[in-house]
Design an enzyme around this catalytic site. Structure first.
Site, short mmCIF file in Angstrom:
data_model
loop_
_atom_site.label_atom_id
_atom_site.label_comp_id
_atom_site.label_asym_id
_atom_site.label_seq_id
_atom_site.Cartn_x
_atom_site.Cartn_y
_atom_site.Cartn_z
N CYS A 210 0.84 -1.20 0.00
CA CYS A 210 0.00 0.00 0.00
C CYS A 210 0.89 1.25 0.00
O CYS A 210 1.80 1.36 0.82
CB CYS A 210 -0.91 -0.01 1.23
SG CYS A 210 -1.90 1.49 1.42
N CYS A 213 0.15 3.02 3.76
CA CYS A 213 0.50 2.45 5.07
C CYS A 213 1.54 1.34 4.98
O CYS A 213 2.02 0.87 6.02
CB CYS A 213 -0.76 1.95 5.77
SG CYS A 213 -1.45 0.43 5.07
N CYS A 232 -6.24 -2.70 0.37
CA CYS A 232 -5.29 -2.74 1.48
C CYS A 232 -6.03 -3.14 2.76
O CYS A 232 -6.94 -2.41 3.19
CB CYS A 232 -4.62 -1.37 1.66
SG CYS A 232 -3.58 -1.30 3.14
N CYS A 235 -5.25 -0.02 5.77
CA CYS A 235 -5.83 1.31 5.88
C CYS A 235 -7.08 1.50 5.03
O CYS A 235 -7.70 2.56 5.06
CB CYS A 235 -4.80 2.37 5.49
SG CYS A 235 -4.35 2.37 3.73
N ASP A 363 21.14 0.47 -19.31
CA ASP A 363 21.09 -0.75 -18.50
C ASP A 363 20.02 -1.68 -19.07
O ASP A 363 18.83 -1.33 -19.12
CB ASP A 363 20.76 -0.37 -17.06
CG ASP A 363 20.67 -1.58 -16.14
OD1 ASP A 363 20.87 -2.72 -16.62
OD2 ASP A 363 20.36 -1.39 -14.95
#
Length: 469
Positions: A210, A213, A232, A235, A363
């Site tokens: 999340c 949180c 989530c 929260c 990269d």
């Protein structure tokens, strides 16, 4: 209009003309010159959009979403400035305005619809002062240029909070994008309902926790990568209810079909393009157009005639078989391209064109996050031709994914690789290329096949003005 702005327009137009005479793409050059002659050129151009500026940003789907929205607005009779060719940094955005100008100065326009590179977004947004910001998704992309994903999201969030007034159009299915909905701005979400599409690349998922949180997100469905139905347990942050949602999406012949639910209505949706991810792009454009006052049926009619830009499932025809060219630039997008190939059926030859120039990202370790293992036992995949500056590394990656060496061909040069791939016996051919590999591959396909063909009533599209962003 100031003398300096007139000078910038004239200088930019002259630079663009000279670039064309010299056979260069030069999609950003007019903007480079205009900004050199008048550093405030972009701000002055943007202020002339009678109905305002719309910015489209995010990792994948910017070009397609932007071009879809511009097409809808143009079909509705509006005059639109758009960087259709995908040059999405500040000079490229400015160049779109220069090209829309005449010798007497800027021609009138209603909207400026502009895709913007994530790293360029802060400065472009500050100068353009958009009335609307559309955010498609966030994925790891060119880490050596953008840095970690958190940095990109922070850049976008802080830039939006610097805008005095803007509407936000956000992807409800991406928790990394949906978190922006807690900013103090009007927000409209778009999303995709449950479907039968099979996603690849669980390892490439970006958002496991999340953003508020830190608790692990729980998913009941994945569209692809981290896009899906999430919540989530810590929260309560969860996928917001979309204002515009697509249902029952499926492959329908050469395109995609489904139903759009919007303001209590259910309207048939047809897209003349493959690629399940294009549904999210279409929903973003449809949501933005609806907020700009375009009637939904009219928008859908315009989308039904959408023509892909260069390298976005661009289609050619070779001896009656389909040849596709698609851009790949990060694990999430590459996995969706592979899913497209795997779902196609029949026999197929594949060319993987990998460069590591600055625009591609130096990269290339991200190739190890792509789910090439899904190809190992897939039926109908005949040969894999690897080309570009990192052809050998691409072949090594495929070897470690379990593909037998006798099916791997390394041809670093693009012309030879394109010819080798087209010489295969597959019923369809797919070219998957990074940014700077896209153009030489496209040029060779153009030379050998003479442009896009037609398929089942659909006309392909070749945008010869395109350039590397």
């Amino acid at each position: 209009m100031s003398f300096r702005h007139c000078l910038a327009i004239g200088g930019g137009m002259a630079a663009g003309y000279l670039s064309q005479v010299l056979g260069r793409r030069g999609s950003s050059l007019p903007g480079v010159v205009a900004l050199r002659l008048n550093p405030a050129a972009l701000r002055e151009f943007a202020s002339r959009a009678a109905r305002g500026v719309v910015l489209v940003t995010g990792t994948n789907g910017k070009t397609t979403t932007n071009n879809m929205l511009a097409r809808i607005l143009s079909a509705a009779g509006h005059r639109v400035v758009c960087n259709r060719e995908g040059a999405n940094m500040r000079p490229g955005v400015t160049a779109a305005f220069v090209r829309a100008s005449g010798l007497a100065g800027p021609r009138p326009y209603d909207y400026a619809v502009l895709e913007v590179d994530e790293a360029s977004f802060p400065r472009v947004a500050a100068e353009a002062q958009p009335r609307m910001v559309v955010v498609t998704n966030f994925f790891r992309d060119q880490l050596d240029r953008y840095g970690e994903l958190d940095r990109t999201i922070t850049l976008i969030r802080e830039s939006i909070t610097g805008l005095p007034a803007a509407q936000l159009v956000l992807n409800a299915d991406d928790p990394l994008v949906a978190q922006l909905g807690r900013l103090d701005y009007p927000v409209w979400y778009y999303g995709l309902a449950a479907h039968g599409h099979t996603a690849l690349g669980a390892a490439a998922r970006e958002a496991r926790f999340c953003p508020f949180c830190g608790t692990a997100l729980r998913y009941s469905l994945y569209h692809y990568s981290q896009l899906g139905f999430y919540a989530c347990p810590g929260c309560g942050f969860a996928r917001p209810k979309p204002a515009v949602e697509a249902h029952g999406v499926c492959q329908d012949g050469p395109g995609l079909a489904g139903t759009v639910h919007l303001q209590g209505r259910r309207i048939p949706l047809r897209l003349p393009t493959r690629g399940f991810y294009n549904i999210h792009n279409a929903l973003a454009a449809l949501t933005a157009a609806s907020l700009l006052g375009i009637e939904t049926a009219r928008s859908l009619a315009a989308l039904a005639l959408y023509e892909p830009a260069t390298g976005r499932l661009q289609r050619f025809t070779d001896r009656g078989r389909a040849v596709y060219l698609n851009l790949v630039k990060n694990p999430a997008g590459f996995n969706e391209s592979l899913a497209l190939v795997l779902q196609a059926g029949g026999t197929r030859d594949i060319c993987l064109a990998i460069n590591d120039n600055a625009a591609d990202g130096r990269d290339i370790s991200w190739l190890w996050d792509v789910d090439f293992e899904a190809l190992e036992e897939a039926p109908g995949l005949l040969r894999f031709v690897c080309c570009g500056q990192r052809a050998a590394e691409m072949a090594v990656r495929l070897k470690y994914a379990g593909l037998p060496e006798e099916r791997l061909i390394v041809r670093p040069g693009f012309p030879a690789a394109v010819r080798e791939t087209l010489a295969g016996e597959g019923e369809a051919v797919y070219f998957l290329a990074t940014y700077t590999a896209l153009w030489p591959v496209e040029a060779e396909l153009e030379r050998l096949l003479g442009g896009a063909g037609e398929e089942e009533g659909l006309t392909g599209h070749v945008d010869r003005r395109s350039s590397v962003p």
